[in-house]
Design an enzyme around this catalytic site. Structure first.
Site, PDB file in Angstrom:
ATOM      1  N   TYR A 136       0.754  -1.051   0.131  1.00  0.00           N
ATOM      2  CA  TYR A 136      -0.039   0.151   0.291  1.00  0.00           C
ATOM      3  C   TYR A 136       0.942   1.304   0.067  1.00  0.00           C
ATOM      4  O   TYR A 136       0.495   2.319  -0.647  1.00  0.00           O
ATOM      5  CB  TYR A 136      -0.929   0.062   1.148  1.00  0.00           C
ATOM      6  CG  TYR A 136      -2.203  -0.704   1.139  1.00  0.00           C
ATOM      7  CD1 TYR A 136      -2.194  -2.117   0.884  1.00  0.00           C
ATOM      8  CD2 TYR A 136      -3.583   0.042   0.926  1.00  0.00           C
ATOM      9  CE1 TYR A 136      -3.448  -2.657   0.669  1.00  0.00           C
ATOM     10  CE2 TYR A 136      -4.703  -0.552   0.859  1.00  0.00           C
ATOM     11  CZ  TYR A 136      -4.772  -2.048   0.733  1.00  0.00           C
ATOM     12  OH  TYR A 136      -5.855  -2.583   0.499  1.00  0.00           O
ATOM     13  N   LYS A 186       2.683 -15.461   2.733  1.00  0.00           N
ATOM     14  CA  LYS A 186       2.894 -16.380   1.596  1.00  0.00           C
ATOM     15  C   LYS A 186       4.414 -16.397   1.641  1.00  0.00           C
ATOM     16  O   LYS A 186       5.016 -16.024   0.633  1.00  0.00           O
ATOM     17  CB  LYS A 186       2.245 -15.520   0.289  1.00  0.00           C
ATOM     18  CG  LYS A 186       2.353 -16.267  -1.085  1.00  0.00           C
ATOM     19  CD  LYS A 186       1.452 -17.416  -1.173  1.00  0.00           C
ATOM     20  CE  LYS A 186       1.817 -18.341  -2.442  1.00  0.00           C
ATOM     21  NZ  LYS A 186       0.871 -19.393  -2.756  1.00  0.00           N
ATOM     22  N   ASP A 218      -3.578 -18.538   0.303  1.00  0.00           N
ATOM     23  CA  ASP A 218      -4.496 -19.075  -0.541  1.00  0.00           C
ATOM     24  C   ASP A 218      -5.394 -20.344   0.379  1.00  0.00           C
ATOM     25  O   ASP A 218      -6.343 -20.418   0.077  1.00  0.00           O
ATOM     26  CB  ASP A 218      -3.733 -19.769  -1.828  1.00  0.00           C
ATOM     27  CG  ASP A 218      -2.313 -20.498  -1.511  1.00  0.00           C
ATOM     28  OD1 ASP A 218      -1.871 -20.087  -0.470  1.00  0.00           O
ATOM     29  OD2 ASP A 218      -1.882 -21.306  -2.088  1.00  0.00           O
ATOM     30  N   ASP A 242      -6.670  -6.984   3.640  1.00  0.00           N
ATOM     31  CA  ASP A 242      -7.946  -6.332   2.867  1.00  0.00           C
ATOM     32  C   ASP A 242      -9.014  -7.317   2.371  1.00  0.00           C
ATOM     33  O   ASP A 242     -10.305  -7.455   2.409  1.00  0.00           O
ATOM     34  CB  ASP A 242      -7.195  -5.565   1.750  1.00  0.00           C
ATOM     35  CG  ASP A 242      -8.293  -4.794   0.878  1.00  0.00           C
ATOM     36  OD1 ASP A 242      -9.252  -4.049   1.411  1.00  0.00           O
ATOM     37  OD2 ASP A 242      -8.268  -4.849  -0.345  1.00  0.00           O
ATOM     38  N   ASP A 246     -12.469  -8.931   4.183  1.00  0.00           N
ATOM     39  CA  ASP A 246     -13.905  -8.391   3.286  1.00  0.00           C
ATOM     40  C   ASP A 246     -14.552  -9.843   3.142  1.00  0.00           C
ATOM     41  O   ASP A 246     -15.830 -10.303   3.404  1.00  0.00           O
ATOM     42  CB  ASP A 246     -13.675  -7.915   2.048  1.00  0.00           C
ATOM     43  CG  ASP A 246     -13.749  -6.360   2.211  1.00  0.00           C
ATOM     44  OD1 ASP A 246     -13.709  -5.869   3.397  1.00  0.00           O
ATOM     45  OD2 ASP A 246     -13.873  -5.578   1.340  1.00  0.00           O
TER      46      ASP A 246
END
Ligand SMILES: CC(C)[C@H](C(=O)O)[C@@H](O)C(=O)O
Ligand SMILES: CC(C)[C@H](C(=O)O)[C@@H](O)C(=O)O
Lengths: 352, 352
Positions: A136, A186, A218, A242, A246
């Protein structure tokens, strides 16, 4: 005690109005609320989505009640002028590094999830998302390769101290709950994740009672569908957070009911400085129609009272009134009901 | 016609054996299958997870049948020696840039998803994931900031030509289906995504019949839970594709049944060069026990015959035999059944 009220765009103003009404009804002595412009509406009025006056009002407060930003009119503006930059700018300028998103199904609402009711009903987790680093806020831009190929790039990174800071928040959160922490990364592909994992393992030494597990992002996205009830506290970076937060909120099924806190480092007189916002966005399609569900913003106000103002009893009162309203079947359109914004706000007021 | 068989680690060998048995039973004239080592097993034998001989056998083939890589024994090795590097290395060295992952519920298995049956039953989508770029293959490493803070970093990027190449695959895929394409990015934060979006919009001009929509990745993760049946073709980058394709496959509920193709640029005599693998991993916990479901690998073999060898009729036969086996209630442990690896393989053979 000061609250900065940043209502923003779309349905932001209408849902925030109801939450402010709830706080006012509590008649808390010495509490001041100050409005300020943010997002597309601020851009239209001042030429900037996060005007300096707004940042000052936010900084001078103990906590920020935030509605939503996002305005399709602004989609073609340069990136730094878009409404989303206001929330990113607030997070960074005020060091709001710890985003807490509880996801839990309200009793009786298990049937509103796309997940089977027994799967949705078992969800009781908190996502702890780092909010000040990652891809970000790294260097980003466009460049042209030797062969003339245009390229867009963004640098992802995390430093030891950034990971340590958020890891402590997550472990402390786990200590106050079921003491299980799942750190998502990851690390099989990213060095940023490798550093993340190494630091989380180090910090874990200080919390021997917390059972720590690591999961690739994942796999986490799969497990949040398959068996979300298995998670207690989920710790992750800005980008994965993020996506997963959600996803988790949609697993709960009632996105119009979910609040969030973004906490900073500064201690206020009675708690921690923070920004509180519903996890839904500005929903331009239903803005101004009185259809939006204000519950998530009202619950965000309760979180503000609890975490930034030390008013736990008042927060409990709000949360109980919301639960009672839902139990009484007063549901917004997002839950298949027909109650509008002010009707829901009034129903909560009546049950305070 | 040459198939390279890379069985790999964990349950890889046992599921691959059944798929090879199915191909052999078809007695395809002139078809050669050659085994090669890959992953942790290759590292243990040769000191490298992707030995040069394996890469040569893979390169000389028309298509690669791949089992799985991943071995907990190798977790503490340096990154470039870990089993996962073998699959990343194959993708990059062989320019396998287009990962296609169909997700669809087999008739009668709607009840196996954590999603409500009417939600899961509506899923019929393909994820087209870019596989040669993004933060997977950018510069990465560790560095120390001026204040001594350690930092891990990974550069995310996409170039115009990389996006263009995968966008064409996605639009062509959409043309062969319901002609709806959803491109997923995070253009509100990432310049990589901004370039992605710009190029996808350009390529769209060549496919006026395809309805194109753009969605932020956080919203996509929500919609894949809320209403996955609304998607037809989903186009996305390597990292978001990793997360969303696993999420989508879990929405289907039968992860032991899902195959994938990773296609390259080279044309073979009868199709396109590619690598085919089940989307499940090496599952070390059940390896060697004869419990793994070989269906996803058998279906991967069918995709190989169709896409790389031009043997559509043979692929149809395999897929029909799999569907018949499932319809006959022969289910592996992943679907709540009790059939083991060889029992399922034999059942498919019997129905060929
Ligand atoms: C609006 C956007 C920049 C923001 C984010 O990506 O952080 C939002 O999705 C969120 O989660 O608060
Ligand atoms: C094993 C890993 C490197 C790989 C990836 O992230 O691409 C896997 O998750 C996949 O999706 O094939």
């Amino acid at each position: 005690m000061k609250i900065a009220v940043l209502a923003g765009d779309g349905i932001g103003p209408e849902v925030t109005r109801e939450a402010v009404g709830v706080i006012e009804r509590l008649a808390i002595p010495g509490l001041e609320m100050t409005d300020a412009l943010v997002g597309g509406v601020a851009y239209k009025a001042t030429g900037h989505p996060l005007p300096p006056e707004t940042l000052e009002i936010a900084r001078a407060s103990d906590g920020i009640l935030f509605g939503a930003v996002g305005d399709p009119d602004c989609d073609s503006l340069e990136r730094h002028l878009r409404p989303e930059q206001a929330i990113l700018g607030l997070r960074k300028a005020l060091t709001l590094f710890a985003n807490l998103r509880p996801a839990k199904v309200f009793a009786g609402l298990e049937g509103h999830s796309a997940l089977r009711p027994e799967v949705a009903g078992a969800i009781d987790l908190v996502i702890v998302r780092e909010l000040n680093g990652d891809v970000y806020f790294g260097e980003k831009g466009f460049r042209t390769a030797a062969n003339g190929d245009r390229e867009g790039y963004d640098v992802m990174s995390y430093s030891d101290s950034e990971v340590r800071r958020i890891a402590h928040v997550a472990f402390r959160t786990a200590m106050g709950r079921a003491r299980r922490l799942c750190s998502v990364d990851k690390a099989n592909v990213l060095e940023t994740s490798q550093l993340w994992r190494d630091v989380v393992i180090e910090v874990a030494q200080e919390y021997p009672e917390v059972a720590l597990e690591h999961m690739y992002v994942d796999n986490a996205a799969m497990q949040l569908v398959r068996a979300p009830g298995k998670f207690d506290v989920v710790l992750t970076g800005n980008l994965f957070g993020d996506i997963l937060s959600d996803q988790a909120s949609m697993c709960v099924g009632s996105i119009g009911l979910l609040a969030s806190a973004s906490l900073g480092e500064r201690e206020t007189a009675h708690g921690t400085f923070g920004l509180y916002e519903p996890i839904h966005g500005s929903a331009p399609d239903i803005a101004g129609k009185g259809l939006a569900n204000p519950m998530a913003t009202i619950l965000s106000a309760a979180m503000l009272l609890r975490h930034s103002l030390g008013l736990a009893a008042e927060a409990d009162r709000i949360e109980a009134a919301v639960a009672k309203t839902l139990a009484d079947g007063i549901l917004g359109g997002d839950l298949g009901g027909s109650a509008g914004t002010t009707e829901i706000g009034d129903a909560v007021l009546a049950r305070l």
